[in-house]
Write a protein that holds these residues in place. Structure first.
Motif, short mmCIF file in Angstrom:
data_model
loop_
_atom_site.label_atom_id
_atom_site.label_comp_id
_atom_site.label_asym_id
_atom_site.label_seq_id
_atom_site.Cartn_x
_atom_site.Cartn_y
_atom_site.Cartn_z
N ARG A 228 17.35 40.71 -45.06
CA ARG A 228 18.21 39.55 -45.26
C ARG A 228 17.59 38.37 -44.52
O ARG A 228 16.64 38.52 -43.76
N GLU A 229 18.22 37.25 -44.71
CA GLU A 229 17.69 36.05 -44.06
C GLU A 229 18.83 35.32 -43.36
O GLU A 229 19.89 35.11 -43.95
N ILE A 230 18.57 34.96 -42.12
CA ILE A 230 19.56 34.18 -41.38
C ILE A 230 19.14 32.71 -41.51
O ILE A 230 17.99 32.37 -41.22
N VAL A 231 20.08 31.88 -41.96
CA VAL A 231 19.77 30.45 -42.09
C VAL A 231 20.67 29.68 -41.14
O VAL A 231 21.90 29.74 -41.26
N VAL A 232 20.07 28.99 -40.19
CA VAL A 232 20.84 28.22 -39.21
C VAL A 232 20.62 26.73 -39.46
O VAL A 232 19.50 26.29 -39.66
N ALA A 244 8.25 30.24 -32.41
CA ALA A 244 7.27 31.13 -31.80
C ALA A 244 7.97 32.26 -31.03
O ALA A 244 7.56 33.42 -31.10
N GLN A 245 9.06 31.88 -30.35
CA GLN A 245 9.82 32.88 -29.60
C GLN A 245 10.42 33.95 -30.49
O GLN A 245 10.54 35.09 -30.11
N LEU A 246 10.80 33.55 -31.70
CA LEU A 246 11.54 34.47 -32.57
C LEU A 246 10.65 35.18 -33.60
O LEU A 246 11.13 35.84 -34.51
N GLY A 247 9.38 35.01 -33.49
CA GLY A 247 8.46 35.72 -34.40
C GLY A 247 8.38 35.11 -35.77
O GLY A 247 7.75 34.07 -35.95
N ALA A 248 9.08 35.70 -36.74
CA ALA A 248 8.90 35.30 -38.15
C ALA A 248 9.73 34.10 -38.56
O ALA A 248 9.83 33.79 -39.74
N THR A 260 15.05 39.17 -41.51
CA THR A 260 15.27 40.33 -40.64
C THR A 260 15.83 41.51 -41.45
O THR A 260 16.56 41.32 -42.42
N SER A 261 15.49 42.72 -40.97
CA SER A 261 16.09 43.89 -41.62
C SER A 261 17.31 44.36 -40.82
O SER A 261 18.06 45.21 -41.24
N GLU A 262 17.48 43.75 -39.60
CA GLU A 262 18.63 44.12 -38.76
C GLU A 262 19.37 42.86 -38.32
O GLU A 262 19.23 42.40 -37.18
N PRO A 263 20.20 42.34 -39.15
CA PRO A 263 20.90 41.09 -38.81
C PRO A 263 21.78 41.21 -37.56
O PRO A 263 21.86 40.26 -36.77
N ALA A 264 22.39 42.35 -37.37
CA ALA A 264 23.31 42.50 -36.24
C ALA A 264 22.59 42.33 -34.91
O ALA A 264 23.18 41.89 -33.92
N VAL A 265 21.30 42.68 -34.88
CA VAL A 265 20.53 42.52 -33.65
C VAL A 265 19.96 41.09 -33.56
O VAL A 265 19.96 40.46 -32.51
N ALA A 266 19.50 40.62 -34.69
CA ALA A 266 18.79 39.34 -34.71
C ALA A 266 19.70 38.14 -34.45
O ALA A 266 19.30 37.19 -33.77
N ILE A 267 20.93 38.18 -34.97
CA ILE A 267 21.81 37.00 -34.85
C ILE A 267 22.12 36.68 -33.39
O ILE A 267 21.94 35.54 -32.94
N PRO A 268 22.58 37.66 -32.55
CA PRO A 268 22.86 37.30 -31.15
C PRO A 268 21.63 36.78 -30.42
O PRO A 268 21.71 35.84 -29.63
N ARG A 269 20.47 37.38 -30.73
CA ARG A 269 19.23 36.95 -30.08
C ARG A 269 18.89 35.49 -30.43
O ARG A 269 18.53 34.68 -29.59
N LEU A 270 19.08 35.19 -31.70
CA LEU A 270 18.78 33.84 -32.20
C LEU A 270 19.71 32.80 -31.57
O LEU A 270 19.28 31.76 -31.08
N LEU A 274 18.76 29.65 -29.07
CA LEU A 274 19.12 28.26 -29.39
C LEU A 274 19.91 27.64 -28.23
O LEU A 274 19.70 26.49 -27.84
N GLU A 275 20.80 28.45 -27.64
CA GLU A 275 21.62 27.95 -26.53
C GLU A 275 20.74 27.63 -25.32
O GLU A 275 20.92 26.62 -24.65
N ARG A 276 19.76 28.53 -25.11
CA ARG A 276 18.84 28.33 -23.99
C ARG A 276 18.10 26.99 -24.12
O ARG A 276 17.85 26.29 -23.14
N CYS A 277 17.79 26.65 -25.34
CA CYS A 277 17.06 25.38 -25.58
C CYS A 277 18.01 24.19 -25.73
O CYS A 277 17.57 23.07 -26.02
N GLY A 278 19.29 24.43 -25.61
CA GLY A 278 20.26 23.33 -25.71
C GLY A 278 20.46 22.80 -27.11
O GLY A 278 20.73 21.62 -27.30
#
Lengths: 305, 427
Positions: A228-232, A244-248, A260-270, A274-278
């Motif tokens: 699937r694809e996460i679009v922000v 670069a931090q998030l790979g693909a 991503t093939s695992e959205p449940a893992v990827a979404i919180p990380r993403l 984003l929050e870290r970068c403000g």
């Protein structure tokens, strides 16, 4: 049956390399979408097929015959991006004029004009000057004229630009009808949804090079993967280092796409990144990847007008 | 708000540099052409009236007349056709040859000194008794005939003053009966006058209405049978000029085809560029012929132009004229990249060649060098052809050289338009 065969086609205009060695085939009855940003080389390729651009090297064959051979291009029908009609003539007169230029006369000409009017769904307005038509009606007539002599290969250059949804549906129907009749169709467009809906295969061209060819599924699998694809959509431009931090991930302005093939893992990380970068998030979607993702992945750009 | 309109308009004009340059070039070029033509008129030596002179009398007096005519600076007198290189000098003009030459447009005027000129009386009195000169004129040049008639007064008064004096003394003698001594003194006076015939004479030419001691009979060779002779001249002159404007305007349809995309579409069909150009040429030519017909019929119905007597010649001239103008229109359309450029270019070129070719004012008004130069303007040939068949009442074979030149130019223009249009066809 291979209708169009393009091998090693190159063309430069001064320092600009418009076609950098194109290899492409198009089968009879197939609709091939030609996608690419402005200036990618789409029009040059179409014009080379029509014989209006002399390639520097390479060759084009139409049903096995070199395109330069006398009469070889008679199999081609062309629908230009411009509304190339005579505005003061009626729809019927326009059809008749171009039918004559196609060498038709007598009953075949009359039959072609009748078919054209029917095909464009303009029976009740056939006697009216084209200048009184809506944009959609003109587009339909533009398409009908391009296929007046029932060509075996149809080159469509952005045939739905500036058309209302209703007329667009009608044009899709017309193109489907052509393919059903066995015509090979090369369809140049900016609209991804059109390409996804109409085309059997898609060729992506950029900087004069063909960077991918295949069915939608093949292209998605080969580029963004089967997941699937996460679009922000962010509240401001997203810094490139996040990608670069998030790979693909692919960043384009305030948008970020992450396959991503695992959205449940990827979404919180993403979101954490984003929050870290403000960077505030305005919207987040989880989508099945399509041609838009493929295009972005291949060119690093959204396909815009 | 108004300044925004002005600024936007200037910005758009600046963007089309060719149109911008042409819009300033048009008045400059046009002014220069007029300046050359009319500026040259200040120097009398630049335009001499070409005159053919025929001496039928062969008397001492007629020979004297021929001499004073030849000495007149404002006239270029020919007494015989120009000799071909390597051939014997042709015989002097007789009346018939001079008349044919005037009808053929070789010269606007012929002066014929008829038999009996030397024996007739010079002086004032009943016209029937006076010596007579005949002027054969082509009134398509309305200036030359009148100018020569005026110059004759000057020539007679200044160049043949002694003859006038002699005739005056004779007349007075009949009334006053001079003594022998008086006659001797008058004889000396006459002798002095003969030795210096024009000395100190500044008598002005062209004193209208003044009775001449020699009668001048003018015959309009070409216009005498015409109700309104100049109409046929101006119908041809303006017809050719407007044909050029029509052709360039309609040729602009090619630019529209290119801009609207129909040219791309046409070239994707079975039609080739030469066929397309030939089709446009045929259309423009037919339009031009109809335009000429309408114009000449209007001239016939409203202004008494003698069209019914010249239908054949008119149509034979109309076809090559419309062809060459149309081919020229195609060249203009092929050269220009935008409509704006075409308008500016058409104004520049068409107005210039119309002025040069004689559509705005007759070529015979131009200085001689310019008359020759104007032959490069193809429209001057069209005009001459129309004048041959329409004005000079010549058979159509007389216009064959003009027709051949027009057809030649048509081929050249078409080839040029074809060559330039290649850039639209394939890159």
């Amino acid at each position: 049956m291979v209708a169009v065969e393009i091998r090693g086609l190159t063309k430069s205009f001064g320092a600009l390399r418009a076609l950098a060695g194109i290899d492409l085939t198009l089968d009879a009855g197939e609709v091939l979408g030609l996608l690419g940003p402005n200036g990618a080389g789409k029009s040059t390729l179409v014009r080379a097929l029509m014989g209006r651009v002399r390639p520097d090297s390479g060759e084009i064959r139409l049903f096995g015959r070199p395109s330069g051979e006398a009469g070889a291009r008679d199999v081609l029908g062309y629908v230009p991006q411009e509304i190339a009609l005579y505005p003061v003539l009626t729809a019927e007169e326009n059809l008749r004029v171009f039918a004559r230029f196609l060498g038709l006369a007598g009953e075949p000409l009359r039959a072609a004009v009748r078919r054209g009017i029917e095909f464009a769904n303009l029976a009740d307005r056939a006697g009216e000057p084209v200048e009184r038509f809506s944009g959609g009606m003109k587009r339909r007539l533009n398409l009908a004229i391009g296929i007046l002599d029932d060509p075996r290969v149809v080159l469509l250059d952005e045939p739905t630009v500036g058309v209302d949804p209703q007329s667009r549906e009608r044009i899709y129907g017309m193109i489907g009808e052509l393919a059903t009749r066995g015509a090979a169709i090369l369809y140049t467009t900016h609209y991804m949804e059109e390409a996804e809906r109409l085309c059997d295969r898609v060729a992506v061209i950029d900087h004069g090079e063909l960077i991918a060819v295949g069915t939608r599924e093949e292209l998605v699998r080969a580029t963004v993967g089967a997941g699937r694809e996460i679009v922000v959509t962010a509240e401001r431009e997203i810094p490139a280092e996040i990608a670069a931090q998030l790979g693909a991930a692919v960043v384009d302005g305030d948008r970020l796409r992450l396959a991503t093939s695992e959205p449940a893992v990827a979404i919180p990380r993403l979101l954490a990144e984003l929050e870290r970068c403000g960077v505030g998030v305005r919207d987040l979607e989880l989508v099945t990847p399509g041609l838009q993702s493929v295009f972005l992945h291949l060119t690093g750009r959204e396909l815009r007008e | 708000m108004i300044s925004a309109v002005v600024r936007a308009s200037w910005a758009m004009l600046r963007r089309d540099r060719a149109a911008l340059a042409l819009s300033f070039a048009v008045p400059i070029v046009f002014f220069s052409i007029f300046a050359v033509i009319f500026g040259g008129q200040r120097d009398a030596s630049t335009r001499k009236v070409r005159v053919l002179a025929v001496d039928e009398d062969g008397s001492p007096r007629s020979r004297r007349m021929m001499e004073v005519l030849a000495a007149e600076e404002a006239l270029a007198v020919s007494t015989a056709p120009a000799a071909e290189p390597g051939e014997a000098a042709p015989a002097p003009y007789d009346r018939a040859a001079a008349e044919a030459a005037v009808r053929g447009g070789d010269a606007p005027v012929a002066i014929v000194i008829p038999k009996g000129f030397g024996a007739a009386k010079i002086g004032f009195g009943p016209e029937a008794e006076r010596a007579k000169l005949e002027l054969l004129v082509d009134s398509s040049d309305p200036i030359a005939g009148r100018m020569v008639a005026g110059l004759l007064q000057k020539v007679i008064f200044t160049g043949m003053g002694d003859l006038l004096l002699e005739s005056g003394i004779d007349s007075l003698d009949q009334v006053a009966e001079f003594t022998g001594e008086q006659r001797e003194r008058l004889g000396k006076l006459l002798e002095e006058a003969r030795r210096a015939p024009a000395a100190g004479s500044t008598s002005e030419p062209g004193r209208g209405g003044f009775e001449l001691p020699i009668a001048v009979e003018t015959r309009d060779l070409l216009g005498e049978s015409k109700e309104n002779p100049m109409i046929s001249f101006y119908a041809a002159a303006l017809g050719v000029m407007f044909l050029l404007f029509t052709a360039s305007g309609a040729g602009g349809a090619l630019i529209e085809e290119r801009e609207s995309g129909t040219l791309d579409r046409l070239l994707s069909t079975r039609i080739s560029m030469p066929q397309l150009l030939a089709g446009k040429l045929a259309y423009l030519t037919s339009l031009g012929i109809v335009q000429l017909i309408v114009m000449f019929v209007w001239g016939w119905l409203v202004f008494g132009l003698d069209l019914p007597a010249h239908w054949g010649g008119f149509l034979i001239m109309a076809v090559p004229t419309a062809l060459v103008c149309s081919a020229f229109g195609l060249v203009l359309a092929a050269v220009c990249r935008t409509r704006k450029q075409l308008v500016a270019m058409s104004n520049l070129v068409i107005l210039s060649i119309s002025a040069l070719g004689g559509s705005m004012f007759p070529r015979f008004l131009m200085p001689e060098a310019l008359q020759k130069a104007s032959l490069v303007a193809f429209n001057s040939w069209a005009l001459e052809g129309f004048l041959d068949v329409f004005w000079r009442d010549e058979p159509i074979v007389a216009a064959l050289p003009e027709i051949a030149v027009l057809l030649g130019w048509t081929v050249v223009f078409f080839a040029v338009a074809r060559r330039i249009s290649k850039r639209w066809e394939i890159v």
